[in-house]
Design a protein around this motif. Structure first.
Motif, short mmCIF file in Angstrom:
data_model
loop_
_atom_site.label_atom_id
_atom_site.label_comp_id
_atom_site.label_asym_id
_atom_site.label_seq_id
_atom_site.Cartn_x
_atom_site.Cartn_y
_atom_site.Cartn_z
N SER A 60 1.87 12.30 -15.08
CA SER A 60 0.81 12.70 -16.00
C SER A 60 0.84 14.19 -16.22
O SER A 60 0.51 14.66 -17.31
CB SER A 60 -0.59 12.33 -15.50
OG SER A 60 -0.53 11.48 -14.44
N SER A 100 -6.00 7.92 -16.78
CA SER A 100 -5.20 7.84 -15.55
C SER A 100 -5.79 8.75 -14.47
O SER A 100 -5.74 8.45 -13.29
CB SER A 100 -3.74 8.19 -15.83
OG SER A 100 -3.56 9.58 -15.73
N ARG A 101 -6.37 9.84 -14.90
CA ARG A 101 -6.98 10.75 -13.93
C ARG A 101 -8.15 10.07 -13.23
O ARG A 101 -8.42 10.32 -12.06
CB ARG A 101 -7.46 12.01 -14.65
CG ARG A 101 -7.45 13.24 -13.80
CD ARG A 101 -7.78 14.47 -14.62
NE ARG A 101 -6.68 14.87 -15.49
CZ ARG A 101 -6.83 15.20 -16.76
NH1 ARG A 101 -8.02 15.17 -17.34
NH2 ARG A 101 -5.78 15.57 -17.46
N SER A 137 -8.50 7.11 -12.19
CA SER A 137 -8.17 6.28 -11.03
C SER A 137 -7.86 7.16 -9.82
O SER A 137 -7.94 6.71 -8.68
CB SER A 137 -6.96 5.40 -11.35
OG SER A 137 -5.88 6.22 -11.74
N ARG A 138 -7.52 8.41 -10.09
CA ARG A 138 -7.17 9.28 -8.97
C ARG A 138 -8.37 10.09 -8.49
O ARG A 138 -8.45 10.44 -7.32
CB ARG A 138 -6.06 10.24 -9.39
CG ARG A 138 -4.74 9.58 -9.58
CD ARG A 138 -3.71 10.60 -9.97
NE ARG A 138 -3.75 10.90 -11.39
CZ ARG A 138 -3.69 12.12 -11.89
NH1 ARG A 138 -3.64 13.16 -11.09
NH2 ARG A 138 -3.69 12.32 -13.20
N ASN A 141 0.82 -1.20 0.00
CA ASN A 141 0.00 0.00 0.00
C ASN A 141 0.86 1.26 0.00
O ASN A 141 0.57 2.22 -0.70
CB ASN A 141 -0.88 0.04 1.25
CG ASN A 141 -2.26 -0.50 0.92
OD1 ASN A 141 -2.65 -0.53 -0.24
ND2 ASN A 141 -2.98 -0.93 1.94
N LEU A 197 2.29 1.72 -3.26
CA LEU A 197 1.25 2.12 -4.19
C LEU A 197 0.97 3.61 -4.06
O LEU A 197 0.84 4.34 -5.04
CB LEU A 197 -0.01 1.33 -3.89
CG LEU A 197 -0.98 1.17 -5.06
CD1 LEU A 197 -0.34 0.40 -6.19
CD2 LEU A 197 -2.25 0.47 -4.58
N GLU A 198 0.87 4.05 -2.80
CA GLU A 198 0.62 5.47 -2.55
C GLU A 198 1.72 6.30 -3.22
O GLU A 198 1.45 7.30 -3.88
CB GLU A 198 0.66 5.76 -1.04
CG GLU A 198 -0.71 5.87 -0.42
CD GLU A 198 -0.63 6.03 1.09
OE1 GLU A 198 0.12 6.92 1.54
OE2 GLU A 198 -1.30 5.26 1.80
N LEU A 211 2.88 8.96 -10.36
CA LEU A 211 2.08 8.92 -11.59
C LEU A 211 1.44 10.28 -11.83
O LEU A 211 1.38 10.77 -12.96
CB LEU A 211 0.99 7.85 -11.44
CG LEU A 211 0.17 7.60 -12.71
CD1 LEU A 211 1.03 6.97 -13.79
CD2 LEU A 211 -1.03 6.71 -12.41
N GLU A 212 1.00 10.88 -10.72
CA GLU A 212 0.37 12.19 -10.83
C GLU A 212 1.35 13.19 -11.44
O GLU A 212 1.01 13.92 -12.37
CB GLU A 212 -0.01 12.66 -9.42
CG GLU A 212 -1.36 13.30 -9.35
CD GLU A 212 -1.81 13.42 -7.91
OE1 GLU A 212 -1.80 14.55 -7.41
OE2 GLU A 212 -2.13 12.39 -7.28
N ASN A 220 1.39 6.24 -6.94
CA ASN A 220 0.30 7.11 -7.38
C ASN A 220 0.74 8.55 -7.45
O ASN A 220 0.41 9.27 -8.39
CB ASN A 220 -0.86 7.00 -6.39
CG ASN A 220 -1.97 6.14 -6.98
OD1 ASN A 220 -2.05 5.97 -8.18
ND2 ASN A 220 -2.81 5.60 -6.13
N LYS A 221 1.49 8.95 -6.43
CA LYS A 221 1.97 10.32 -6.42
C LYS A 221 2.91 10.57 -7.60
O LYS A 221 2.86 11.61 -8.24
CB LYS A 221 2.69 10.63 -5.10
CG LYS A 221 1.71 11.05 -4.03
CD LYS A 221 2.41 11.45 -2.75
CE LYS A 221 1.39 11.59 -1.64
NZ LYS A 221 1.92 11.26 -0.34
#
Lengths: 150, 631
Positions: free
Chosen positions: B413, B471-472, B474-475, B399, B402-403, B409-410, B406-407
């Motif tokens: 993107s 991708s947005r 999922s966030r 997790n 993953l967090e 990925l943000e 995700n950051k």
């Protein structure tokens, strides 16, 4: 003051390609106002606030509209926007954010800072030119700036 | 007059002179001559002349003396009047004074007594003059008089002597007395004048002030004592609470928000092989670092992340089992496993004031599992628990990664959105510029190439936009609410009007029950499904698009059915993958993201999506929003 000088467009753009395309789009839209170009946020702020290289400029003679990219070297576009809208001397200058970014955060924050328009530069040049023409018409021809106190 | 014996001549002469002078016959015995005629003789004439001369002299001097005496008397009177006036003035001053002004002789007998004295002591002048002054003295003060008189006799005055005197009515009053000697004109001391002032009020005020002071001091002392008692009680309670906390059977640590250790329970100290003195006041991670030899140690990072959660959410955070080795006093590390819960203690304005870190030492569970000890049901139970703990720990680690991902990925993107599009704009824009400015010099083939370049750039731009949208998704956070499906579908259809321009499309809308979901996301689902239906029926005239809701094996499902080109069900598994396309780009343009987006949205709503199709016979897309329940 010569009227045409006060019809200046300040274009803040770091990418030379985008710069040329935007100028081309403005030209195609028959917007022949003098364009002043700033290549980063710091230069834009100097021009707007008449500091540094622009210390000789009169702040009471602001650009008619500022076209502002968000991702800029030195000082980013949101910071420029914040300074312009946060200063009573410059808050009335229309600022149009012209950017590649579709990020929701940028849009939300730009509007929170008081941007006048927000335009995502499309890849398609014709659509870009269309957008530039529309915003140019609006901010330069239709929109009456508040009378300055001189 | 009677003639008698002859008198001595001088006597006779003097007497005659006197009679002549005064007309008075002394003693009445002067012999008168017979016949009343005084006959002069030569002797008598000489005597008479002498007598006359004397008499004249006498009379003259006598007149002078009288005049002198009269002048003297006049002077005396003026002086006396002046003195009397001065005395009267003095007497008036004395009489009108509020102070008692008393005169006494050297025996202490009162000789004068003014009105002030009467007012203060109550006795009138008549009552006191001639009486001993000691009448005013209470018995225990009688000795003072002798002393005062002693001073006076020696010519000394007694200034401002404070004492007590008794009034006529028996009350005792405080007086301030000044006594000075009275001397006569020769300087001899003949008595004393005494000025007495009633200072009872002043004395009372002084006594009051003293009493207030005493009372105040007493009160202050009492309050101080009370405060001290309360303080002592607080200290007592505090130390009781401290010892209670310290002797709790659990493993507890109290931390400030910046993770400085405030307190620890004895059990905690024992379990971590530390002492209170070693750890209180120090930073948690300074005291308990990760084992530097264990390269996979994540305990400190996980714990820090948990504290971040507690501080941000102001809510407790339960951690999975952590491997967090403990440094032995000799510096080596001992492998330990912990199950921690971190809870905030909230202060003012809901701010985290302390964090309570409670842990359980589960090393035994975990190590027994690892050692493969498989004895008995109980042992196996524990083993299972330990496994659950371990997998929870692994999950937590995943997790966390993953967090982080995700950051990243943000951020990724964001730069994709910004930086990847910029060169495409240049490609497209300058191609267009060439077409516009140099069309005349270009052969037809060259213009076509440039158009292809532009199409490619624009396709790439569309791909980037779709990919970002995907991708947005999922966030983006979901905000579920009741959605009126019928209204939503009609508004989407209106929006898609341009896509239907110039075509005959029979759109049939059936029953569309309301559902629960995120309106913006659901709109995207309908936009994509309906766009597809219009796109893939391009070669039908008329095209038929049916929209509705019908029962399926998965429960009631919304559907979009078209009579378009359909697809081969053998490739149905690829339908919802990103960038997957079942048609050629020259036949049907697209990025292959639309259905992937729909799929993800439906899944995020807890629903299912599937399709039923046949090549050239059309396709039907079904979706539900919640498992097995009517949408």
């Amino acid at each position: 003051m010569n009227e045409s000088i006060s019809l200046e467009i300040l274009l803040v753009e770091d990418s030379p390609d985008d710069l040329e395309l935007t100028q081309r789009a403005l030209r195609k839209a028959n917007l022949t106002n003098p364009i002043h170009i700033a290549r980063d946020g710091a230069e834009a702020l100097d021009f707007i606030f008449c500091e540094g290289d622009y210390a000789g400029r009169d702040i009471a003679n602001p650009p008619r509209v500022i076209l502002l990219d968000l991702k800029l070297p030195k000082v980013d576009g949101l910071e420029v926007l914040k300074r312009v809208k946060g200063d009573p001397r410059t808050a009335a200058i229309p600022v149009v954010v012209l950017t590649s970014s579709k990020e929701q955060n940028d849009v939300v924050e730009s509007y929170a800072l008081g941007v006048n328009s927000y335009i995502v530069k499309p890849v398609n040049f014709e659509r870009f030119a269309e957008a530039v023409q529309q915003l140019g018409m609006y901010w330069l021809l239709l929109n009456q700036p508040p009378r300055s106190g001189r | 007059m009677k003639s008698g014996a002859p008198q001595a001549t001088d006597t006779c002469a003097v007497g005659a002179a006197l009679v002549l002078a005064t007309g008075v016959i002394p003693g009445g015995t002067f012999p008168m001559p017979a016949g009343g005629v005084f006959l002069p003789t030569p002797f008598a004439v000489a005597g008479m002349a002498l007598l006359l001369t004397l008499t004249i002299l006498l009379i003259a001097s006598r007149n002078r003396a009288v005049k002198f005496k009269r002048a003297l008397a006049d002077i005396d009177l003026a002086e006396r009047k002046r003195i009397e006036a001065t005395a009267a003035q003095l007497a008036a001053i004395v009489e009108s004074s509020d102070d008692a002004i008393v005169g006494k002789d050297l025996q202490g007998i009162v000789t004068s007594w003014n009105a002030g004295a009467e007012k203060i002591f109550g006795y009138s002048a008549a009552e006191m003059v001639g009486q001993p002054i000691s009448r005013l003295m209470p018995p225990e003060r009688l000795h003072e008089e002798a002393k005062i008189l002693g001073h006076i006799r020696r010519g000394e005055s007694v200034p401002h002597f404070e004492t007590v005197r008794r009034c006529k009515d028996g009350t005792l009053i405080d007086v301030s007395i000044s006594v000075s000697a009275i001397r006569d004109s020769t300087g001899k001391i003949i008595g004393a004048s005494k000025v007495a002032r009633d200072i009872t009020e002043r004395k009372r005020a002084e006594r009051d002030i003293r009493r207030f002071n005493v009372e105040l001091e007493q009160r202050v002392a009492e309050r101080t004592a009370q405060l001290e008692a309360v303080n002592a009680e607080l200290r007592q309670r505090r130390s009781e609470l401290e010892s209670l906390f310290e002797s709790l059977p659990g493993l507890y640590l109290v931390l400030t928000p910046d993770l400085t250790i405030v307190a620890a329970s004895d059990a905690y100290l024992k379990a971590t092989m530390t002492t209170r003195e070693q750890i209180v006041g120090r930073g948690l991670f300074e005291v308990f670092p990760d084992n530097p030899d264990d390269l996979e140690a994540t305990g400190a990072a996980n714990l820090r992340a948990s504290f971040d959660h507690v501080r941000e959410d102001a809510a407790p955070h339960t951690m999975a089992i952590q491997k967090y080795s403990i440094r032995r006093p000799d510096g080596t590390f001992e492998e330990r496993y912990w199950s921690p819960i971190n809870s905030p203690v909230l202060g003012l304005e809901h701010k985290v004031k302390y964090i309570i870190h409670r842990v359980e030492d589960v090393t035994d569970f975990v190590l027994r599992k690892s050692s493969g000890d498989t004895l008995g049901l109980r042992a196996r139970m524990q083993q299972m628990e330990a496994e659950i703990f371990l997998s929870a720990q692994r999950m937590q680690e995943v997790n966390r990664k993953l967090e982080f991902a995700n950051k990243e990925l943000e951020a990724f993107s964001y730069s994709v959105s910004h930086d990847l599009r910029a060169p495409l704009r240049a490609v497209d824009g300058f191609s267009q510029a060439v077409i516009e400015d140099f069309a005349a010099q270009l052969p037809e083939e060259g213009r076509r190439y440039l158009l292809t370049i532009r199409k490619g750039a624009q396709q790439m731009g569309a791909l980037i936009d779709d990919l970002l949208a995907f991708s947005r998704l999922s966030r983006a956070s979901m905000h579920k609410q009741e959605v009126r499906t019928g209204e939503l579908v009609r508004s989407v259809l209106a929006e898609l009007e341009p896509q239907r321009e110039g075509r005959r499309i029979d759109v049939r809308i059936g029953e569309l029950p309301a559902c629960s979901g995120d309106p913006a996301l659901l709109k995207q689902v309908w936009v994509n499904l309906l766009s597809n239906a219009f796109k893939y029926t391009r070669k039908r005239d008329p095209a038929v698009v049916e929209i509705g809701c019908e029962p399926t094996v998965e429960g009631d499902a919304f559907f979009v059915r078209d009579n378009g080109t359909g697809f081969d069900m053998r490739y149905a598994d690829k339908l919802f993958g990103v960038f997957q396309r079942l048609h050629r780009a020259e036949d049907y343009e697209g990025t292959g993201v639309g259905l992937a987006l729909v799929h993800r949205i439906v899944h995020r709503h807890g629903g299912l999506i599937w399709a039923d199709a046949e090549v050239d016979r059309g396709a039907t897309f079904y979706f539900t929003l919640e498992e097995k329940s009517p949408p």
